[in-house]
Design an enzyme around this catalytic site. Structure first.
Site, PDB file in Angstrom:
ATOM      1  N   GLY A  85      39.575  53.558 136.272  1.00 35.26           N
ATOM      2  CA  GLY A  85      40.490  54.476 137.303  1.00 35.26           C
ATOM      3  C   GLY A  85      40.050  55.783 137.055  1.00 35.26           C
TER       4      GLY A  85
ATOM      5  N   GLY B  88      38.091  47.494 140.055  1.00 30.85           N
ATOM      6  CA  GLY B  88      39.540  48.018 140.562  1.00 30.85           C
ATOM      7  C   GLY B  88      39.019  48.802 142.103  1.00 30.85           C
ATOM      8  N   GLY B  89      38.901  49.989 141.840  1.00 29.86           N
ATOM      9  CA  GLY B  89      39.072  50.738 142.910  1.00 29.86           C
ATOM     10  C   GLY B  89      37.982  50.528 143.940  1.00 29.86           C
TER      11      GLY B  89
ATOM     12  CG  HIS C 230      44.391  45.242 134.002  1.00 27.76           C
ATOM     13  ND1 HIS C 230      44.775  46.518 133.878  1.00 27.76           N
ATOM     14  CD2 HIS C 230      43.046  45.281 134.611  1.00 27.76           C
ATOM     15  CE1 HIS C 230      43.817  47.196 134.677  1.00 27.76           C
ATOM     16  NE2 HIS C 230      42.911  46.484 134.979  1.00 27.76           N
TER      17      HIS C 230
ATOM     18  CD  GLU D  41      38.799  45.996 133.097  1.00 32.12           C
ATOM     19  OE1 GLU D  41      38.321  45.851 134.083  1.00 32.12           O
ATOM     20  OE2 GLU D  41      40.146  45.867 133.116  1.00 32.12           O
TER      21      GLU D  41
ATOM     22  CG  ASN E  74      42.702  44.359 139.228  1.00 31.65           C
ATOM     23  OD1 ASN E  74      43.767  43.952 139.982  1.00 31.65           O
ATOM     24  ND2 ASN E  74      43.001  45.012 137.762  1.00 31.65           N
ATOM     25  CD1 TRP E  75      41.097  43.772 145.809  1.00 33.50           C
ATOM     26  CD2 TRP E  75      42.688  42.789 147.275  1.00 33.50           C
ATOM     27  NE1 TRP E  75      40.298  43.099 146.650  1.00 33.50           N
ATOM     28  CE2 TRP E  75      41.261  42.588 147.611  1.00 33.50           C
ATOM     29  CE3 TRP E  75      43.623  42.414 147.888  1.00 33.50           C
ATOM     30  CZ2 TRP E  75      40.801  41.701 148.599  1.00 33.50           C
ATOM     31  CZ3 TRP E  75      43.260  41.483 149.147  1.00 33.50           C
ATOM     32  CH2 TRP E  75      41.765  41.333 149.284  1.00 33.50           C
ATOM     33  CE  LYS E  76      43.039  48.893 138.917  1.00 34.64           C
ATOM     34  NZ  LYS E  76      42.574  49.913 138.022  1.00 34.64           N
TER      35      LYS E  76
ATOM     36  CD  GLU F  95      45.801  49.459 135.623  1.00 40.42           C
ATOM     37  OE1 GLU F  95      46.074  48.598 136.645  1.00 40.42           O
ATOM     38  OE2 GLU F  95      44.751  50.304 135.808  1.00 40.42           O
TER      39      GLU F  95
ATOM     40  CB  SER G 298      34.573  54.161 136.672  1.00 50.12           C
ATOM     41  OG  SER G 298      35.919  54.542 136.441  1.00 50.12           O
TER      42      SER G 298
HETATM   43  C1  PEP Z   1      40.422  47.577 136.720  1.00 54.02           C
HETATM   44  O1  PEP Z   1      41.272  47.749 137.084  1.00 54.02           O
HETATM   45  O2  PEP Z   1      39.921  46.494 136.035  1.00 54.02           O
HETATM   46  C2  PEP Z   1      39.271  48.320 136.996  1.00 54.02           C
HETATM   47  C3  PEP Z   1      38.056  48.280 136.516  1.00 54.02           C
HETATM   48  O3  PEP Z   1      39.641  49.268 137.669  1.00 54.02           O
HETATM   49  P1  PEP Z   1      38.247  50.396 138.181  1.00 54.02           P
HETATM   50  O4  PEP Z   1      37.009  50.071 138.677  1.00 54.02           O
HETATM   51  O5  PEP Z   1      39.286  51.264 139.376  1.00 54.02           O
HETATM   52  O6  PEP Z   1      38.138  51.431 136.869  1.00 54.02           O
END
Ligand code: PEP
Length: 258
Positions: A178, A239-240, A100, A172, A15-17, A102, A218
């Site tokens: 994040g 994500g990151g 998600h 999640e 997930n590049w957001k 967010e 994470s």
């Molecule tokens: C996400 O955005 O779905 C996610 C899991 O982010 P991160 O890996 O950065 O925690």
């Protein structure tokens, strides 16, 4: 303990957001597809809408799935700034992230809206990756199981078997997204069991065991192997660590090899 069902196929989705221009996204996608074959897990890349067209020709015919990060429940109409399922399919998307945290917590998306988006994705032929998860306050108040059950029931109650089979859930925990604070493998496995038990109740016996359930929050090359050692985890939503090919591919390899 021997597992009571055959191993579900593994999936690692990035997930590049709101990161990567079209050009940057194309560069990252090229790096990913070059080495994607080293993992036996299925891979998906979910760039922002503006990079989908640039990434599509790079992943086409590689087996790496193209995904979006959101969609509108309606196929078309007066919804300024929104993007529909048919538009994503026309761009070559095969999957879409739905609900998600967010969007649930940052944009006020309700359980009912998430359920409508899930149905819109399925109607358009997209595989929804439906995110569920508790906040830190909910975990500390002992409400994790109730929150997960509510979110899963709202989306999946009564979904027919073929639509269930075309869906994926990502657990999640909001406090892990994040933040660098990853759920322990045991915490993740317990949550996955709650999700599967809820599916068995609201969508039919066996629905829970059949569902692909990812963990997200994470995930990194350092913690991936320990997470994937848990039978309950069928992969990850990343994500990151998906913003660099090396870290995303290291996670994919850990998922493929576990
Ligand atoms: C996400 O955005 O779905 C996610 C899991 O982010 P991160 O890996 O950065 O925690």
């Amino acid at each position: 303990m021997p597992r009571p069902w055959p191993r579900r196929p593994r999936l690692v989705a990035g997930n590049w957001k709101m990161n990567k221009t079209a050009e940057e996204g194309a560069r990252l996608a090229r790096e990913v597809v070059t080495a994607a074959g080293r993992s036996s897990a299925a891979l998906a890349l979910c760039p922002p809408f503006t990079a989908l067209a640039a990434v599509q020709p790079i992943v086409a015919s590689t087996g790496v799935l193209l995904g979006a990060q959101n969609l509108h429940p309606e196929p078309r109409g007066a919804f300024t700034g929104e993007i529909s399922g048919p538009m994503l399919v026309a761009l070559g998307c095969r999957c879409v992230i739905v609900g998600h945290s967010e969007r649930r917590h940052g944009m006020g998306e309700s359980d009912a809206q998430v359920a409508a988006k899930l149905r819109a994705a399925l109607q358009g032929g997209l595989m929804p990756i439906v995110c569920v998860g508790e906040t830190l306050r909910e975990r500390e108040a002992g409400e994790t199981d109730a929150v997960l059950a509510r979110q899963v029931e709202a989306s999946f109650t009564g979904l027919p078997p073929d639509e269930l089979a075309g869906s994926v859930i990502a657990y999640e925990p909001v406090w892990a997204i994040g933040t660098g604070k990853v759920a322990s493998p045991q915490q993740a496995a317990d949550a996955h069991l709650t999700i599967r038990a809820t599916l068995n109740r609201c969508a039919g016996a066996g629905a829970g065991e059949a569902m692909t359930v990812l963990y997200g929050g994470s995930v990194s090359p350092q913690n991936a192997a320990a997470l994937f050692a848990e039978e309950q985890l069928d992969g990850a939503l990343v994500g990151g660590a998906s913003l660099e090919a090396a870290s995303f591919l290291a996670i994919a390899e850990a998922a493929g090899g576990a």
